[in-house]
Design an enzyme around this catalytic site. Structure first.
Site, mmCIF file in Angstrom:
data_model
loop_
_atom_site.group_PDB
_atom_site.id
_atom_site.type_symbol
_atom_site.label_atom_id
_atom_site.label_comp_id
_atom_site.label_asym_id
_atom_site.label_seq_id
_atom_site.Cartn_x
_atom_site.Cartn_y
_atom_site.Cartn_z
ATOM 1 N N HIS A 126 0.946 -1.293 0.245
ATOM 2 C CA HIS A 126 -0.045 0.455 -0.179
ATOM 3 C C HIS A 126 1.103 1.261 0.043
ATOM 4 C CE1 HIS A 126 -4.171 1.934 1.550
ATOM 5 N NE2 HIS A 126 -2.814 3.273 1.711
ATOM 6 N N GLU A 127 1.698 1.275 0.947
ATOM 7 C CA GLU A 127 3.089 2.514 1.111
ATOM 8 C C GLU A 127 3.357 2.872 -0.433
ATOM 9 O OE1 GLU A 127 2.283 4.737 2.979
ATOM 10 O OE2 GLU A 127 0.945 3.320 4.217
ATOM 11 N N HIS A 130 1.453 4.594 -2.592
ATOM 12 C CA HIS A 130 1.266 6.074 -3.030
ATOM 13 C C HIS A 130 2.409 6.593 -3.245
ATOM 14 C CE1 HIS A 130 -2.034 6.508 0.379
ATOM 15 N NE2 HIS A 130 -1.284 5.965 1.103
ATOM 16 N N GLU A 191 -6.424 6.440 -0.754
ATOM 17 C CA GLU A 191 -6.629 5.281 -0.215
ATOM 18 C C GLU A 191 -6.594 3.943 -1.263
ATOM 19 O OE1 GLU A 191 -5.296 4.525 3.747
ATOM 20 O OE2 GLU A 191 -3.521 6.698 2.142
ATOM 21 N N ASP A 195 -5.034 1.377 -2.412
ATOM 22 C CA ASP A 195 -5.657 0.056 -2.259
ATOM 23 C C ASP A 195 -5.384 -0.708 -3.436
ATOM 24 O OD1 ASP A 195 -5.624 0.730 1.028
ATOM 25 O OD2 ASP A 195 -7.779 0.698 0.736
#
Length: 477
Positions: A126-127, A130, A191, A195
């Site tokens: 997930h990071e 980002h 987010e 995801d």
């Protein structure tokens, strides 16, 4: 290797030398347009500031583990424009944080609360998403359009956000002059994208996407009514529709059959034993419960955890007994090699330790766990020149490494070469953002060198100029 070090360190996307050669003036305010080059530059400056502010568990085994997981997923990601760096913050809270230029910081509490490697991977993936989607840069650009912010204020808010997300969010909103609702709405859009992309990345890397669903569902259920949710939920809100989206997305993939995850459980045991707030009694009870497990990896980690506790509390005979059984199952396991070296060093069996590590070094030259342990034992055994040769080769291949610098400093001191000890002490201090101390060490080194050693003196002068420049950068941002 028994380094009980909670250091002030964060990851760097460029080496200091590279960044120093091409850093333009960023100005006093954050940038309305953050190019890839500028994000790399900001990542380097932020990393150096973080090294002077954040408590990091700097442990070769834990570093290797998160780097292996992270890089395995980075290899499956699209749009990778940065050399990723992964580090641990010593904090029992559940949190992970992506910042400029490929830097990902994870709290040790993330492993403590994860129940599988894929759950951990779901957060790291997930990071990564980002960063590949440049969410932070895009968010800062949008916020800056509403109310210009200083880079110093931005960096301070980001650092605070890692340590205390609620205060960091408030500081970032104050810095940007934005309302809370506007910030949350923007974050939720990011987010959802993270995801979706993160789940694809982790799946392509061989992890189970259903574990992403289980982790986020468990976090949502556990903290739904909490007045003080964990750090992760402050920076990564989990409304019901987001949890449902994750669950539905995971159902599109075939569920994996459980496979042994030795490194995950050994990492978890190491954090519990050495880098958490658990009492010895609580840790021992946890490891004994693991020993009752029907899963071989959990049972193995339980005995490893007990061996760690025994070494750390000077129960050397018991530790040796545990390790002997574990080595029969996995004779070249790095976690066991490290702990056995701790045991031999603590009992001053340096000759045995050197012979043992020499064989492992032949199998894996310059592997960081083996090399750093080998060098450490050589220093204890009054063989500093042996350590110096290994460490210089290691740093030449691996680049900047705090423990490498620290051990090399000690080796040169033991070898009675004070000038070179000061040079590597300076490298160590500069790596942690302590530039004034680093410059003082370099000046001492220059005075300690022979008058005719012009080459080394020129190298020292170049380092001094670089550190002085980086010190000015840190003060200006």
């Amino acid at each position: 290797m028994k380094f009980f070090v909670s250091l002030v360190i964060a990851s760097a996307c460029f080496t200091s030398a590279q960044a120093a050669n091409r850093l333009p003036d960023l100005g006093g305010t954050a940038l309305s347009t953050i190019t890839i080059e500028k994000e790399l530059i900001m990542g380097d400056i932020f990393a150096r500031k973080a090294r002077a502010a954040l408590p990091i568990v700097y442990d070769p085994l834990l570093s290797s583990y998160i780097e292996t997981i992270g890089n395995k997923m980075v290899a499956q990601a699209d749009g990778v424009q940065f050399p990723f760096q992964f580090v641990w913050v010593r904090d029992n809270a559940i949190n992970a944080f992506a910042t400029f230029g490929g830097n990902i910081t994870a709290h040790t509490g993330l492993v403590l609360n994860a129940q599988s490697e894929s759950e951990l991977a779901s957060v790291i993936g997930h990071e990564i998403a980002h960063i590949t989607q440049r969410h932070l840069a895009r968010k800062i650009e949008k916020m800056n359009q509403r109310a210009p912010m200083t880079i110093a204020g931005l960096f301070s808010s980001l650092l605070l956000g890692i340590v205390n997300p609620s205060l960091g969010i408030a500081a970032l909103q104050t810095t940007a002059g934005l309302t809370q609702q506007a910030s949350i709405t923007y974050t939720r859009g990011n987010e959802q994208e993270a995801d979706r992309i993160g789940m694809q990345i982790m799946t392509n890397a061989g992890f189970d996407p259903h574990d992403a669903s289980s982790f986020y569902t468990r976090m949502s259920d556990k903290y739904r009514a909490a007045t003080k949710p964990p750090a992760f939920l402050l920076t990564h809100p989990l409304p019901d529709n987001r949890v449902s989206d994750i669950r539905l997305r995971a159902q599109q993939y075939k569920k994996h059959t459980r496979k042994p995850e030795y490194d995950f459980w050994l990492t978890k045991a190491r954090i519990i034993a050495r880098f958490s707030n658990s009492s010895e009694g609580h840790a021992k009870d946890t490891f004994r419960d693991w020993q009752k497990s029907t899963y071989p990896d959990i049972k193995f980690a339980g005995q490893y955890g007990l061996a760690l506790l025994d070494v750390d509390h000077q129960r050397y005979q018991s530790a040796a007994s545990h390790l002997k059984e574990l080595f029969k199952l996995q004779p070249h396991n790095l976690f066991l090699i490290d702990t056995y070296t701790d045991l031999l060093t603590a009992t001053k069996q340096y000759k045995t330790a050197l012979a043992f590590l020499a064989k492992e070094y032949q199998l894996r030259p310059n592997e960081q766990v083996v090399t750093l342990n080998y060098a450490n034992v050589a220093i204890h055994a009054d063989q500093p020149e042996r350590a110096i040769r290994m460490l210089k080769s290691f740093l030449l291949q691996k680049g900047e490494n705090y423990l490498g610098y620290d051990l090399l400093t000690n080796a040169y001191r033991k070898a009675k070469h004070p000038a070179y000890a000061n040079i590597y002490q300076a490298q160590s201090d500069a790596y942690l953002g302590r530039y004034q101390k680093a410059i003082q060490s370099l000046r001492q080194a220059k005075e300690q060198l022979d008058e005719d050693n012009f080459t080394e003196k020129k190298r020292i002068e170049a380092l001094e100029k670089k550190f002085a420049y980086q010190q000015r950068q840190m003060r200006q941002t």
